[in-house]
Design an enzyme around this catalytic site. Structure first.
Site, PDB file in Angstrom:
ATOM      1  CG  ASP A  44      42.230  39.043  38.010  1.00 39.70           C
ATOM      2  OD1 ASP A  44      41.520  39.676  38.474  1.00 39.70           O
ATOM      3  OD2 ASP A  44      42.219  37.692  38.494  1.00 39.70           O
ATOM      4  CG  ASP A  97      36.999  39.074  42.743  1.00 43.07           C
ATOM      5  OD1 ASP A  97      36.064  38.368  42.693  1.00 43.07           O
ATOM      6  OD2 ASP A  97      37.743  38.233  43.141  1.00 43.07           O
TER       7      ASP A  97
HETATM    8  N1  GLY Z   1      40.483  38.525  42.925  1.00 44.64           N
HETATM    9  C1  GLY Z   1      40.902  37.728  43.937  1.00 44.64           C
HETATM   10  C2  GLY Z   1      40.654  37.996  45.338  1.00 44.64           C
HETATM   11  O1  GLY Z   1      39.968  38.856  45.936  1.00 44.64           O
HETATM   12  O2  GLY Z   1      41.201  37.203  46.321  1.00 44.64           O
END
Ligand code: GLY
Length: 376
Positions: A92, A154
């Site tokens: 992330d 994600d």
């Molecule tokens: N990237 C984590 C979520 O979408 O909750």
């Protein structure tokens, strides 16, 4: 001014006003989910750290309100300990430093921010598994956990940091890694019907794809709507950065699936394949993210397809504004009600989420013709 412009202008003004009011309490900290009207603060290590400063930058870029810029810069500084500490960093990095340092650099030309974002891009590139051609998602959540083989949908939205790093440095390696990861998404994450898996387990030694795992959706074979939103937007961005038709085709397939599953009010259930009785629970953040992605997809496709995606993205934002906004409640800090963060874990269900607010504001900025957009 047509009717359409009136609601967009109203929504923008209300978002700006509410955010300015929120700055007094939130300051240069890191809100995540709003409970009882008040945004709970998360650690700057958490994946959501970039969304508040990112929203401040988006609103600053259009309004010139210096207090928004000052707070966004303070947030970026507060995240330095996370970047320098290294051990808590996961994939992330993309969400976190695109919306802080890349945003700062794009808006102000700040060289220190450019270097920070390059460090983040280097750490992100270092998570690439050469055999499996994927970016490793997480670090162990608890002692002894092995997740070197885990990649998640994600991560599509983390790839713009690598595309940016190649552009700013002139070194193609970062974009090459991003493309390899996106090719793995095409191969393993997207189902024939255009829905997506959340998590895929690979063998980290051989690179063999082992199995899909259940994540934030109802189950491994269900259709978590925010996962679909990450795919629509991330694939569109991959096309924007590379011009490769396969990413555009896949973005359109995931968009077709998403749009065909929307209920009458145009805001998705948290999982399109959850049992019927659980589908009244919505995820406004998935709606906002997909809507902003569809507006970019409209730009990328043009013509009749472009008109279609733009109309649908606009309808979704309008519904979020009219039916999901917390505009008239002075006791609520969130902009959008009814987000669902993690249903299987029972966390942050039916609440405002900072990433829902961010993508809503970003979508409005697209409709108003304000930029720049930091993922691009
Ligand atoms: N990237 C984590 C979520 O979408 O909750």
């Amino acid at each position: 001014m047509g009717k359409k412009c009136i609601w967009v202008d109203e929504a923008w003004d209300k978002s700006l006003r509410k955010t300015l009011r929120n700055t007094a309490r939130i300051g240069a900290r890191f809100p995540h989910a709003s409970k009882g009207g008040v945004y709970e603060l998360a650690s700057p290590e958490w994946w959501t750290a970039g969304f508040w400063p990112g929203m401040l930058w988006q609103l600053y870029g259009a309004s010139g309100r210096e207090e928004l810029k000052a707070l966004a810069e303070e947030c970026e500084l507060a995240m330095d300990a996370v970047l320098d500490g290294f051990v808590r960093l996961d994939h992330d990095l993309g969400f976190m430093w695109t919306l802080t340092s890349v945003a700062n650099y794009k808006l102000t030309g700040n060289e220190t921010s450019r270097i920070r974002a390059m460090k983040a891009a280097n750490y992100l590139a270092g998570r690439f598994n050469l055999k499996g051609r994927y970016i490793r998602a997480w670090n162990p959540w608890h002692e002894g956990e092995r997740n070197e083989g885990v990649a998640i949908i994600d991560c599509c939205m983390n790839m713009p940091l690598l595309f940016w790093a190649s552009r700013t440095s002139g070194d193609p390696r970062y974009a090459q890694i991003a493309e390899e990861h996106m090719n793995t998404v095409l191969q393993h994450f997207i189902r024939p019907d255009g829905s997506v898996y959340h998590i895929i387990q690979f063998n980290p030694e051989t690179g063999e794809m082992l199995e899909p795992l259940g994540g934030q959706g109802y189950g491994p074979e269900s259709a978590w709507s925010r996962g679909s939103a990450w795919a629509i937007y991330g694939l569109t961005l991959a096309y924007h950065h590379t011009g490769k038709a396969e990413y555009l085709t896949a973005a359109q397939r995931t968009a077709t699936f998403f749009l065909s599953r929307l209920p009458e009010d145009q805001v998705p259930a948290w999982d399109f394949r959850a049992p019927q009785e659980l589908r009244s629970l919505r995820d406004s953040s998935a709606g906002a993210c997909a809507a902003s992605g569809l507006l970019l997809l409209a730009q990328m496709t043009g013509g009749e397809d472009g008109d279609f995606y733009r109309t649908r993205g606009e309808q979704m934002l309008k519904s979020l504004y009219e039916r999901y906004g917390a505009w008239d409640d002075p006791e609520e800090e969130g902009l959008l009600l009814h987000g669902t963060s993690n249903y299987p874990q029972g966390t942050n269900i039916d609440v405002p989420l900072i990433y829902g607010d961010f993508y809503f504001v970003e979508g409005l900025a697209r409709l108003k013709g304000y930029g720049p957009f930091y993922w691009e």
